[in-house]
Scaffold this motif. Structure first.
Motif, PDB file in Angstrom:
ATOM      1  N   GLN A 131       0.833  -1.208   0.000  1.00  0.00           N
ATOM      2  CA  GLN A 131       0.000   0.000   0.000  1.00  0.00           C
ATOM      3  C   GLN A 131       0.863   1.251   0.000  1.00  0.00           C
ATOM      4  N   GLU A 132       1.977   1.198   0.725  1.00  0.00           N
ATOM      5  CA  GLU A 132       2.881   2.355   0.735  1.00  0.00           C
ATOM      6  C   GLU A 132       3.491   2.576  -0.642  1.00  0.00           C
ATOM      7  N   THR A 158       0.929   4.364  -2.662  1.00  0.00           N
ATOM      8  CA  THR A 158       0.794   5.760  -2.231  1.00  0.00           C
ATOM      9  C   THR A 158       1.941   6.602  -2.765  1.00  0.00           C
ATOM     10  N   ARG A 159       3.144   6.077  -2.676  1.00  0.00           N
ATOM     11  CA  ARG A 159       4.315   6.815  -3.178  1.00  0.00           C
ATOM     12  C   ARG A 159       4.263   6.952  -4.695  1.00  0.00           C
ATOM     13  N   ASP A 164       2.252   9.857  -5.699  1.00  0.00           N
ATOM     14  CA  ASP A 164       2.994  11.116  -5.581  1.00  0.00           C
ATOM     15  C   ASP A 164       3.875  11.345  -6.801  1.00  0.00           C
ATOM     16  N   GLU A 211      -5.488   6.725 -10.019  1.00  0.00           N
ATOM     17  CA  GLU A 211      -5.443   5.634  -9.029  1.00  0.00           C
ATOM     18  C   GLU A 211      -5.033   4.321  -9.685  1.00  0.00           C
TER      19      GLU A 211
END
Length: 575
Positions: free
Chosen positions: A395-396, A399-400, A403, A416
């Motif tokens: 998940q990280e 998320t990164r 960015d 997404e």
């Protein structure tokens, strides 16, 4: 034959047979890429002693018998053969591959049954980063073998049986089925296990119940089996969340846990003992495969039944290998398991061969998986020293990745989807781009970089090619050439594309997905040079040249997309 190295190997072998006799037709021409030509053949150096002639003289004789070689041949140095292919030969072969729906990947000979043991998390614990590599590497190998026409049988050998399940089931009863299921589905297996273990160590009554439960579990008591199934179903639902996030091909149908082999263990021990292959040593039943010694050079035992009558990993693994050969009819078995298990796997294979359960015609291989390290060079953990949950890590990454692409023009839903593809692609490619038996450092900044040998770089390369076709209003499937080479960057790209099939075959033969990753990076780099030096859609480009360059773009897109898919790396159409 479209692969240059294989085509040259065949030609040089024919020249060897013509020049020196049929007995030399199977000699390895030792052809390798060269900085002085396209390829260099070093066979003259290796044959000179056998022929009792100077290497340079041997090389000249080979060159004289190469016939209508499609390019130039030069003898250099003490006896090297420098081979340079003509632009026309390369262009013709590239057009041939473009017309091939498989992009030059030739199916294996007779299809084989390939059993691949991978992922294999412990049902009593949550998945963590340590399970990442075996899952990713195993899945890539499964994809490659299927692409080559082999029948792949995935085996997710879950740790779903044993004495810990006595306390795990009793803890389930203590907190209630609903609460236990919720905790396990949420991936809190470690916390669940630690609580049960603490009660087992400090509460005598719980300890007694847990030990009694082990007995009923081993006897497959219906009530206990119902509770065990509740525990397993909840755990597997959590595993499937991880597999879905990663985009791997494992399903519930691939589960073949330790519990599957319970009924076979006694028979394994009895048969080995009756045939004298296993003997009792210090109360335990052991196989002593030759060549393994421990302290003071004493023979090292492979213990298949403990002195208390219990079974261990060796027993289950012998039952497993027998089942995979006798029941699944495996031609080849790949065990994608950590390097720390090297001794166990070696003793397993040798013990199984002693028993006749692993015939010589069946290849059993330990695909050794190195550790994932943190930036400090130690095992990858949180700052508090705990293992990082795999789902949180993935998940990280996503998320990164969001960015990284936040400045794109896409709407939220499309962004997404792209972030998911880039995040998972970054993690998977970082793993697959290094040899599976090597350690590597988990570094998000490096993984998610859009330059260098990374997943996002390769994803961006194929997305950029798609944008060329969108801007040109051309369907890549309709870009069929002809191909004409007029610039060194076109030549370099076309030559690189011709090697795709050979690389895929090498990955399957040697269980080396990092070779495919390296090839795709080199291909993307060759395309970048082509893109910078060879305009495709610019108004001043000759129409025939545009057709040729679009064909090269289409072939590159197919190779990159297919290759990334074989690695399990998603290929977003836009980035």
């Amino acid at each position: 034959m479209t692969d240059p190295q294989l085509a040259l190997t065949e030609r040089v072998q024919q020249a060897l047979a013509t020049a020196f006799g049929a007995e030399y037709s199977d000699a390895d021409p030792l052809i390798r890429p060269s900085q002085f030509a396209d390829y260099q053949a070093n066979v003259a150096m290796s044959l000179s002693k056998r022929l009792r002639r100077a290497p340079r003289e041997v090389a000249q004789e080979i060159a004289a018998h190469l016939g209508d070689f499609p390019g130039t041949v030069e003898v250099s140095g003490p006896g090297f053969l420098n081979l340079t292919l003509s632009d026309e030969w390369i262009a013709a072969r590239a057009a041939e591959v473009l017309r091939d729906p498989r992009g030059g990947v030739t199916p294996s000979g007779p299809p084989q049954i390939i059993v691949i043991d991978y992922s294999a998390p412990n049902a009593a614990k949550e998945m963590h980063v340590g399970h990442l590599r075996t899952t990713i590497v195993g899945d890539a190998l499964a994809r490659v073998h299927e692409h080559l026409g082999n029948r792949v049988i995935r085996q997710n050998h879950l740790g779903d049986w044993g004495t810990p399940f006595g306390m795990l089931i009793e803890h389930l009863l203590d907190i209630g089925e609903e609460a236990a299921v919720a905790q396990l589905e949420a991936g809190e297996g470690n916390a669940y296990y630690q609580t049960a273990r603490a009660k087992f160590d400090t509460d005598p009554e719980f300890n007694r119940r847990a030990r009694a439960r082990v007995v009923t579990l081993q006897a497959e008591d219906p009530k206990t089996m119902r509770l065990w199934q509740i525990f397993m179903d909840a755990t597997v639902r959590y595993f499937n969340k991880v597999y879905t996030q990663l985009g791997v091909t494992l399903t519930n149908d691939d589960i073949a846990g330790e519990s599957m082999y319970n009924s076979m263990l006694a028979q394994v021990c009895d048969e080995l003992q009756e045939r004298g292959i296993a003997v009792v040593s210090d109360g335990a039943l052991c196989v002593f495969p030759p060549g393994y010694t421990g302290r003071e050079d004493q023979p090292l035992p492979f213990m298949i039944r403990k002195s208390d009558g219990g079974y261990g990993y060796a027993t289950t693994d012998l039952a497993t290998i027998r089942y995979r050969v006798q029941d699944l009819k495996a031609d080849r078995i790949l065990y994608v398991i950590g390097t720390t298990q090297a001794l166990h796997m070696s003793m397993l294979f040798d013990s199984a061969r002693m028993a006749g359960w692993l015939p010589e015609h069946v290849r059993a291989e330990h695909v050794q998986i190195g550790s994932v390290l943190g930036g400090d060079g130690k095992m990858f953990k949180t700052r508090s020293g705990k293992s990082i949950k795999l789902l949180d890590l993935l998940q990280e990454a996503e998320t990164r990745a969001a960015d990284v692409i936040r400045d794109s023009e896409y709407d939220d839903s499309e962004r997404e989807l792209i972030a998911h593809a880039v995040g998972m692609g970054a993690v998977k490619y970082a793993d697959l781009s290094v040899s599976h038996d090597s350690e590597y450092v988990f570094d998000f900044d490096r993984m998610l970089a859009l330059t260098g040998n990374t997943g996002p770089y390769l994803q961006y390369a194929q997305a950029r090619i798609r944008s060329i076709f969108r801007k040109g209003g051309v369907d890549p499937a309709e870009a069929d050439g002809p191909i004409v080479i007029g610039h060194p960057a076109e030549r370099a790209l076309a030559l690189r594309l011709l090697g795709f099939g050979a690389v895929v075959a090498e990955v399957a033969e040697n269980s080396a997905p990092h070779k495919l990753a390296a090839y795709l990076f080199d291909t993307a780099s060759a395309f970048t040079a082509f893109f910078e030096n060879c305009p495709v859609l610019r108004d001043d480009v000759d129409p025939a040249v545009r057709v040729s360059r679009l064909a090269l773009c289409a072939l590159t897109l197919r190779v990159l997309s297919t290759g990334l898919d074989l690695l399990g790396v998603p290929v977003p159409e836009r980035m």
